[in-house]
Design an enzyme around this catalytic site. Structure first.
Site, short mmCIF file in Angstrom:
data_model
loop_
_atom_site.label_atom_id
_atom_site.label_comp_id
_atom_site.label_asym_id
_atom_site.label_seq_id
_atom_site.Cartn_x
_atom_site.Cartn_y
_atom_site.Cartn_z
N SER A 244 -11.50 48.26 1.67
CA SER A 244 -10.93 49.01 0.83
C SER A 244 -10.78 50.02 1.78
O SER A 244 -10.23 50.30 2.91
CB SER A 244 -11.74 49.53 -0.28
OG SER A 244 -10.61 49.93 -1.43
N LYS A 248 -9.18 49.96 5.43
CA LYS A 248 -7.92 51.08 6.27
C LYS A 248 -8.51 51.14 7.86
O LYS A 248 -7.80 50.99 8.98
CB LYS A 248 -7.65 51.47 5.34
CG LYS A 248 -7.21 51.13 4.07
CD LYS A 248 -6.89 52.83 3.49
CE LYS A 248 -7.25 52.88 1.70
NZ LYS A 248 -6.18 51.90 0.41
N TRP A 335 -4.06 46.73 -7.48
CA TRP A 335 -4.11 48.34 -7.14
C TRP A 335 -3.66 48.01 -5.96
O TRP A 335 -3.14 48.64 -5.54
CB TRP A 335 -5.48 48.89 -7.11
CG TRP A 335 -5.32 49.99 -6.94
CD1 TRP A 335 -5.77 51.12 -5.74
CD2 TRP A 335 -4.60 51.42 -8.01
NE1 TRP A 335 -5.75 52.31 -6.07
CE2 TRP A 335 -4.87 52.65 -6.59
CE3 TRP A 335 -3.28 51.34 -8.30
CZ2 TRP A 335 -4.57 53.38 -6.95
CZ3 TRP A 335 -2.94 52.78 -8.74
CH2 TRP A 335 -3.19 54.07 -7.99
N HIS A 385 -12.42 44.29 -7.01
CA HIS A 385 -12.33 45.07 -5.89
C HIS A 385 -13.62 44.94 -4.89
O HIS A 385 -15.19 45.92 -6.31
CB HIS A 385 -11.32 46.70 -6.24
CG HIS A 385 -11.79 47.03 -5.65
ND1 HIS A 385 -10.65 46.96 -4.39
CD2 HIS A 385 -11.80 48.20 -4.80
CE1 HIS A 385 -10.66 47.64 -3.00
NE2 HIS A 385 -11.57 49.00 -3.81
C1 GCU Z 1 -8.92 53.72 -4.34
C2 GCU Z 1 -7.70 53.86 -3.44
C3 GCU Z 1 -7.46 52.92 -2.86
C4 GCU Z 1 -8.53 53.28 -1.96
C5 GCU Z 1 -10.43 52.63 -2.53
C6 GCU Z 1 -11.35 52.54 -2.65
O1 GCU Z 1 -8.42 53.24 -5.02
O2 GCU Z 1 -6.49 54.63 -4.26
O3 GCU Z 1 -6.49 53.14 -1.68
O4 GCU Z 1 -8.76 51.30 -1.08
O5 GCU Z 1 -10.67 54.09 -3.30
O6 GCU Z 1 -11.91 52.48 -0.98
O7 GCU Z 1 -12.71 52.05 -2.67
#
Ligand code: GCU
Length: 406
Positions: A244, A248, A335, A385
């Site tokens: 997540s 990134k 998402w 997720h």
């Molecule tokens: C939120 C955010 C995402 C991210 C996520 C996470 O949902 O919008 O961009 O990847 O958190 O880090 O779990």
């Protein structure tokens, strides 16, 4: 006036029209035709675009990096592993900014390949091993595990399901981790106590010239600095991974630092592996509104203006080439735009081809639980997720394929 609530688009038929920048086209319009041209011209140019428009500058090392061993247990995990805990100081003195490293190694005589990644809740969150030092840093509150922003004993192993430490050891891999909040606490004013402030003079960089994702990625490179000094680690086989937001950060670290042998993006979504121009699920505007500090100021100018970006996320994935890259999605994680993550990998593939490597080797997105790929791996699994044992099985298999050749 209150802003209207954000309504994500989950309909492929409502996709805006877009044209992606071609990873193999030079700014003047000419095509990149050789691996050398990629490495010497196009790769640095694309990296620079991401610095200016998305994640900010990436400073180098501090003058002094010191590791201080906190504990070593040769009989960890029931005698199966060696556990080391160290503090890595960025400067002289006990009050220098620092990060805590937790490292498990298999008991082998040869230097071990290692999976490296940041964790969300302090090193104690990755395993129930009672020997792990409890983090004393700021943490986001959660149930009885984190109270008044500090870990309690109940925080031990709170994300153990996401780590598979024993499975990695059984396959001959080590695992190294750092709490991302050691670099910058993940909230709007976290930069004030994180390294973007505490190291600004040392690194000669203003806090706003980079970003929280930049600071987390920088920490991964410092983890690599340490791993290079540990004779029990094979630093030429360090597999970077992240889930997540930490996916990134892993991609950004892997783009900047070619010492990482392989990069894994687990459900990294918007600002990670997913094509932003699709505006499916989370969008540039939405991420900039919820998490403005994750990116540089300039990135805000692309809110609802994705077509004006000189980048898209396939170009970030391309910066991993020719090293092995794995992109993973989850079916219920709309998402993060699973299809956009697949297309990010697909659109990056021509760079691997340029190096004579087979990338994904498929033209269409595979069905769920059907991993594909050669030097670019991809799967979409059932479920939401998360990082699951299924994901880890694929990462181990992929690493075995590339780094454990008989
Ligand atoms: C939120 C955010 C995402 C991210 C996520 C996470 O949902 O919008 O961009 O990847 O958190 O880090 O779990």
């Amino acid at each position: 006036m209150a802003q209207p609530a954000f309504k994500p688009n989950y309909d492929e038929n409502k996709m805006p029209a877009y044209t992606l920048p071609n990873v193999l086209q030079l700014p003047g319009g000419q095509p990149v035709t050789s691996a050398k041209q990629w490495s010497t011209v196009q790769r640095p140019a694309i990296l620079q675009l991401f610095k200016e428009h998305v994640y900010g500058q990436m400073p180098g090392k501090p003058r002094v990096i010191r590791s201080v061993v906190r504990s070593v247990d040769e009989q960890a995990l029931g005698g199966k592993a060696i556990r080391k805990q160290l503090t890595l100081f960025f400067g002289n003195g006990d009050d220098a900014p620092n990060m805590e490293i937790l490292l498990y190694l298999p008991k082998t005589t040869k230097p071990a390949p290692v999976f490296a990644g940041l964790n969300f809740f302090g090193n104690h969150c990755v395993s129930n091993d009672p020997g792990i030092l409890l983090s004393t840093r700021w943490l986001p509150n959660r149930n009885e595990q984190v109270v008044t922003n500090r870990a309690t004993e109940k925080a031990r192993g709170m994300q153990a399901s996401r780590w598979e430490v024993e499975e990695l050891i059984a396959h001959g891999y080590g695992t190294a981790t750092v709490y991302y909040g050691d670099l910058e606490p993940d909230h709007a004013t976290g930069w004030q106590t994180g390294i973007r402030t505490t190291l600004k003079d040392e690194l000669h960089i203003a806090p706003e010239a980079w970003s929280a994702i930049g600071a987390w990625a920088w920490g991964l490179s410092r983890l690599m600095d340490y791993l290079e000094t540990d004779p029990a680690v094979d630093a030429k086989r360090v597999m970077l991974h992240g889930h997540s937001r930490l996916g990134k950060a892993a991609l950004w670290a892997g783009a900047n630092d070619e010492r990482f042998a392989m990069v894994i993006s687990n459900d990294s979504g918007e600002g990670g592996a997913a094509i932003a121009r699709r505006m499916f699920g989370e969008t540039v505007e939405r991420i900039n509104t919820s998490f403005p500090y994750w990116f540089v100021g300039k990135f805000k100018s692309y809110n609802q203006n994705e077509n004006a970006m000189p980048t898209d996320q396939h170009m970030l994935l391309a910066l991993v080439a020719p090293r092995p890259l794995y992109v993973a999605s989850a079916q219920d994680d709309q998402w993060a735009d699973p299809k956009g993550e697949f297309l990010g990998a697909k659109e990056a593939e021509p760079v691997w081809t340029l190096f004579g490597k087979k990338g994904l080797g498929v033209s269409a997105m595979p069905s769920v639980d059907q991993p594909v790929g050669q030097t670019i791996g991809y799967h979409i699994r059932t479920g939401g997720h998360d990082i699951t044992p299924y994901d880890w099985q694929q990462y181990i298999r992929f690493a075995d394929k590339h780094f454990r050749k008989p």
